[in-house]
Design a protein around this motif. Sequence first.
Motif, PDB file in Angstrom:
ATOM      1  N   THR A  80      44.485  12.104  12.008  1.00 15.04           N
ATOM      2  CA  THR A  80      44.538  10.653  12.176  1.00 15.04           C
ATOM      3  C   THR A  80      45.952  10.155  11.905  1.00 15.04           C
ATOM      4  O   THR A  80      46.512  10.402  10.836  1.00 15.04           O
ATOM      5  CB  THR A  80      43.553   9.954  11.215  1.00 15.04           C
ATOM      6  N   ARG A 154      45.146   2.664  13.746  1.00 15.88           N
ATOM      7  CA  ARG A 154      44.758   4.027  13.397  1.00 15.88           C
ATOM      8  C   ARG A 154      44.251   4.702  14.672  1.00 15.88           C
ATOM      9  O   ARG A 154      43.445   4.122  15.398  1.00 15.88           O
ATOM     10  CB  ARG A 154      43.639   4.045  12.339  1.00 15.88           C
ATOM     11  N   VAL A 155      44.737   5.895  14.944  1.00 23.44           N
ATOM     12  CA  VAL A 155      44.312   6.606  16.141  1.00 23.44           C
ATOM     13  C   VAL A 155      44.239   8.102  15.820  1.00 23.44           C
ATOM     14  O   VAL A 155      45.087   8.642  15.111  1.00 23.44           O
ATOM     15  CB  VAL A 155      45.286   6.351  17.318  1.00 23.44           C
ATOM     16  N   ARG A 173      45.217   9.396  22.444  1.00 23.81           N
ATOM     17  CA  ARG A 173      45.089   8.190  23.264  1.00 23.81           C
ATOM     18  C   ARG A 173      43.781   7.498  22.937  1.00 23.81           C
ATOM     19  O   ARG A 173      42.757   8.160  22.753  1.00 23.81           O
ATOM     20  CB  ARG A 173      45.146   8.547  24.748  1.00 23.81           C
ATOM     21  N   GLN A 174      43.834   6.200  22.853  1.00 20.60           N
ATOM     22  CA  GLN A 174      42.649   5.416  22.523  1.00 20.60           C
ATOM     23  C   GLN A 174      42.582   4.211  23.441  1.00 20.60           C
ATOM     24  O   GLN A 174      43.577   3.499  23.616  1.00 20.60           O
ATOM     25  CB  GLN A 174      42.703   4.971  21.059  1.00 20.60           C
ATOM     26  N   LEU A 185      46.195   2.541  23.674  1.00 20.94           N
ATOM     27  CA  LEU A 185      47.108   2.985  22.622  1.00 20.94           C
ATOM     28  C   LEU A 185      47.391   4.462  22.813  1.00 20.94           C
ATOM     29  O   LEU A 185      46.467   5.262  22.944  1.00 20.94           O
ATOM     30  CB  LEU A 185      46.513   2.742  21.232  1.00 20.94           C
ATOM     31  N   GLN A 186      48.668   4.837  22.843  1.00 20.50           N
ATOM     32  CA  GLN A 186      49.072   6.228  23.011  1.00 20.50           C
ATOM     33  C   GLN A 186      50.058   6.602  21.912  1.00 20.50           C
ATOM     34  O   GLN A 186      50.992   5.844  21.624  1.00 20.50           O
ATOM     35  CB  GLN A 186      49.698   6.455  24.392  1.00 20.50           C
ATOM     36  N   TYR A 214      51.603   0.666  23.016  1.00 24.55           N
ATOM     37  CA  TYR A 214      50.421  -0.178  22.866  1.00 24.55           C
ATOM     38  C   TYR A 214      50.502  -1.291  23.891  1.00 24.55           C
ATOM     39  O   TYR A 214      51.439  -2.081  23.891  1.00 24.55           O
ATOM     40  CB  TYR A 214      50.343  -0.766  21.447  1.00 24.55           C
TER      41      TYR A 214
END
Length: 239
Positions: A80, A154-155, A173-174, A185-186, A214
């Motif tokens: 994370t 947080r990703v 990536r999220q 988000l990357q 982002y």
Amino acid sequence: MKPALPLILVLSLAGCSERLSELGRAPSMAPIENPGGARPISMPMPAAQTVPAEANSLWRQGSRTFLRDQRAAQVGDLVTVLVAIEDRAQLQNTTERSRANTESLGLPRILGIESSYARLLPGGIDPSRLVSGASDSSSAGSGQIQRTETVTLRVAATVTQTLPNGNLVVAGRQQVRVNHELRDLQVSGIIRPQDIASDNTVKHDRLAEARIAYGGRGTMSDVQQPRYGQQLLDIILPF
């Protein structure tokens, strides 16, 4: 101009094909795939070091527990990444310049030609003031930049490669979609195993070659961007 209108219309539709395909629908999410394309990275490596074997010992080198190290350590493990960016910059510059010049040139005597001044210039001439010039210039400028950026995210990232020195290449990536707005988000970079905390998290400022993006797309993002025609004119117009 009229024959060019169909061509302009076709090019405009081609550039908007992705958006036209989502007309009336929410933005589609990207498929789950290898993070960052899992492209190998080549970095300068130190000389290989051998880990001494500990005979009759339950402790394992690099481990924080007698049972098992729960931190990411090999390709495919998850870690994370804590993104907490708070940047502030303030710049102020003032420039002022002034210059004044005065030049005067005369030729009272030059190879005897001065005797012919009256014949060449019947209107009269003062040889001591053949050339006279003056200039005055001044410039003043001031600039100020004030920027404040705060991003807290947080990703979860995946270990895509282990380097020979033990460092880990991670990428994640999220995507989050709320109604018709998609947020993307990357995160990618290189981390040291020592910088991974016991809860399997790592701060973004521990990422070497960090790439954090982002942004998003959707109905709200569309109205916040200039149209393609305006962007084109901003590029090609010199004034």
